[in-house]
Design a protein around this motif. Structure first.
Motif, mmCIF file in Angstrom:
data_model
loop_
_atom_site.group_PDB
_atom_site.id
_atom_site.type_symbol
_atom_site.label_atom_id
_atom_site.label_comp_id
_atom_site.label_asym_id
_atom_site.label_seq_id
_atom_site.Cartn_x
_atom_site.Cartn_y
_atom_site.Cartn_z
ATOM 1 N N VAL A 1 0.826 -1.209 0.000
ATOM 2 C CA VAL A 1 0.000 0.000 0.000
ATOM 3 C C VAL A 1 0.861 1.260 0.000
ATOM 4 O O VAL A 1 1.821 1.373 0.758
ATOM 5 C CB VAL A 1 -0.936 0.027 1.232
ATOM 6 C CG1 VAL A 1 -1.877 1.226 1.155
ATOM 7 C CG2 VAL A 1 -1.735 -1.267 1.338
ATOM 8 N N GLY A 2 0.496 2.197 -0.862
ATOM 9 C CA GLY A 2 1.087 3.527 -0.847
ATOM 10 C C GLY A 2 0.044 4.518 -0.355
ATOM 11 O O GLY A 2 -1.153 4.332 -0.602
ATOM 12 N N PHE A 3 0.481 5.551 0.348
ATOM 13 C CA PHE A 3 -0.449 6.528 0.914
ATOM 14 C C PHE A 3 -0.117 7.936 0.428
ATOM 15 O O PHE A 3 1.055 8.321 0.373
ATOM 16 C CB PHE A 3 -0.372 6.516 2.450
ATOM 17 C CG PHE A 3 -0.831 5.241 3.087
ATOM 18 C CD1 PHE A 3 -2.168 5.033 3.384
ATOM 19 C CD2 PHE A 3 0.077 4.238 3.388
ATOM 20 C CE1 PHE A 3 -2.592 3.851 3.972
ATOM 21 C CE2 PHE A 3 -0.329 3.054 3.976
ATOM 22 C CZ PHE A 3 -1.667 2.861 4.270
ATOM 23 N N ILE A 4 -1.153 8.683 0.071
ATOM 24 C CA ILE A 4 -1.027 10.110 -0.238
ATOM 25 C C ILE A 4 -2.119 10.824 0.555
ATOM 26 O O ILE A 4 -3.296 10.483 0.430
ATOM 27 C CB ILE A 4 -1.201 10.397 -1.744
ATOM 28 C CG1 ILE A 4 -0.216 9.573 -2.576
ATOM 29 C CG2 ILE A 4 -1.024 11.883 -2.029
ATOM 30 C CD1 ILE A 4 -0.499 9.617 -4.067
ATOM 31 N N ILE B 1 -1.432 -0.922 -4.599
ATOM 32 C CA ILE B 1 -2.573 -0.012 -4.493
ATOM 33 C C ILE B 1 -2.123 1.269 -3.812
ATOM 34 O O ILE B 1 -1.289 1.232 -2.905
ATOM 35 C CB ILE B 1 -3.725 -0.696 -3.705
ATOM 36 C CG1 ILE B 1 -4.982 0.160 -3.681
ATOM 37 C CG2 ILE B 1 -3.307 -1.062 -2.301
ATOM 38 C CD1 ILE B 1 -6.186 -0.579 -3.126
ATOM 39 N N VAL B 2 -2.653 2.400 -4.274
ATOM 40 C CA VAL B 2 -2.324 3.694 -3.679
ATOM 41 C C VAL B 2 -3.613 4.314 -3.153
ATOM 42 O O VAL B 2 -4.600 4.442 -3.880
ATOM 43 C CB VAL B 2 -1.662 4.640 -4.701
ATOM 44 C CG1 VAL B 2 -1.363 5.989 -4.058
ATOM 45 C CG2 VAL B 2 -0.380 4.025 -5.253
ATOM 46 N N LEU B 3 -3.610 4.690 -1.889
ATOM 47 C CA LEU B 3 -4.764 5.300 -1.245
ATOM 48 C C LEU B 3 -4.503 6.784 -1.052
ATOM 49 O O LEU B 3 -3.498 7.165 -0.447
ATOM 50 C CB LEU B 3 -5.022 4.635 0.113
ATOM 51 C CG LEU B 3 -5.150 3.106 0.094
ATOM 52 C CD1 LEU B 3 -5.342 2.581 1.512
ATOM 53 C CD2 LEU B 3 -6.295 2.666 -0.806
ATOM 54 N N ALA B 4 -5.388 7.603 -1.584
ATOM 55 C CA ALA B 4 -5.202 9.054 -1.525
ATOM 56 C C ALA B 4 -6.421 9.698 -0.863
ATOM 57 O O ALA B 4 -7.533 9.599 -1.374
ATOM 58 C CB ALA B 4 -5.004 9.617 -2.926
ATOM 59 N N ASP B 5 -6.193 10.341 0.267
ATOM 60 C CA ASP B 5 -7.283 10.956 1.026
ATOM 61 C C ASP B 5 -7.270 12.466 0.819
ATOM 62 O O ASP B 5 -6.417 13.169 1.361
ATOM 63 C CB ASP B 5 -7.131 10.613 2.509
ATOM 64 C CG ASP B 5 -8.379 10.949 3.316
ATOM 65 O OD1 ASP B 5 -9.345 11.485 2.733
ATOM 66 O OD2 ASP B 5 -8.396 10.670 4.526
ATOM 67 N N GLU B 6 -8.203 12.962 0.019
ATOM 68 C CA GLU B 6 -8.297 14.388 -0.316
ATOM 69 C C GLU B 6 -6.932 14.945 -0.736
ATOM 70 O O GLU B 6 -6.457 15.943 -0.166
ATOM 71 C CB GLU B 6 -8.842 15.183 0.878
ATOM 72 C CG GLU B 6 -10.272 14.847 1.268
ATOM 73 C CD GLU B 6 -11.316 15.469 0.343
ATOM 74 O OE1 GLU B 6 -10.924 16.074 -0.681
ATOM 75 O OE2 GLU B 6 -12.517 15.333 0.631
ATOM 76 N N PRO B 7 -6.285 14.341 -1.724
ATOM 77 C CA PRO B 7 -4.917 14.752 -2.061
ATOM 78 C C PRO B 7 -4.802 16.152 -2.638
ATOM 79 O O PRO B 7 -3.703 16.702 -2.695
ATOM 80 C CB PRO B 7 -4.492 13.708 -3.098
ATOM 81 C CG PRO B 7 -5.781 13.273 -3.730
ATOM 82 C CD PRO B 7 -6.774 13.278 -2.613
ATOM 83 N N THR B 8 -5.931 16.748 -3.046
ATOM 84 C CA THR B 8 -5.880 18.103 -3.598
ATOM 85 C C THR B 8 -6.611 19.107 -2.711
ATOM 86 O O THR B 8 -6.740 20.270 -3.075
ATOM 87 C CB THR B 8 -6.514 18.133 -5.008
ATOM 88 O OG1 THR B 8 -7.891 17.722 -4.913
ATOM 89 C CG2 THR B 8 -5.782 17.197 -5.957
#
Length: 200
Positions: free
Chosen positions: A50-53, A126-133
């Motif tokens: 897992v990757g996180f942003i 898989i990359v999980l991005a939580d409100e990355p912008t």
């Protein structure tokens, strides 16, 4: 993944990424029930798969951009090729000129680019991005969106993105709406709350 504030989007994302555990139900990732993992297995899975942003880049301010990107591999005990992989990713996201700058000396958009590189450095599935912008101006946000979509196609990764602005992302493979802690994407709402993420 979209839905009103407080609907459970970030909680679901955190459970997929093994940052939180569900109080009921099960999480399956690539056919494996991750809710059964002990602490050691959880850490190993998270680091490898897992990757996180995050909305705020969460770079360590006293480290350089390069050192921040290298960190996940170093935590996982990888040393061979770590710098080369980090440099390659920083070039891909257009940050090769800033590798030796401290993280607190770059702009928000630049920090988010570095965060994307950091999220990819372990070659996750898989990359999980939580409100990355969510913390960026509209022009920079659009640039980050296009960068993530480009990386998705170029590397062949699955991105799961939580956003309050669905339209900002244009065409995507699937939209999941979360409301009151349940997904409402056409699945049978009478079924127990089981979320399966297939990674290929």
């Amino acid at each position: 993944m979209v839905g009103p504030s407080g609907s459970g989007k970030s909680t679901l994302l955190n459970m997929i990424g093994l940052l939180d555990k569900p109080t009921s139900g099960k999480i399956f990732v690539d056919g494996v029930e991750t809710t059964r993992f002990n602490e050691s297995k959880t850490s190993e899975f998270r680091n490898k798969k897992v990757g996180f942003i995050f909305q705020f880049s969460n770079l360590l301010s006293d480290l350089t951009v390069l050192e921040n990107v290298m960190l996940p591999r170093q935590i996982g005990g990888k040393t061979v090729g770590t710098k080369e992989e980090a440099m390659k990713l920083l070039k891909t996201v257009g940050m090769e000129k800033f590798v030796h700058k401290r993280a607190n000396k770059i702009s928000g958009g630049q920090a988010q680019r570095a965060a994307i590189a950091r999220g990819l450095v372990n070659s996750p599935s898989i990359v999980l991005a939580d409100e990355p912008t969510g913390n960026l101006d509209s022009v920079t946000a659009d640039t980050i969106v296009q960068l993530m979509k480009s990386m998705c196609k170029k590397i062949g990764l699955t991105f799961i993105i939580v956003t309050h602005d669905r339209h900002q992302f244009g065409d995507v493979d699937k939209t999941i709406t979360v409301k009151d802690g349940r997904t409402t994407d056409g699945e049978d709402e009478e079924e127990p709350p089981v979320m399966e993420v297939t990674i290929k």
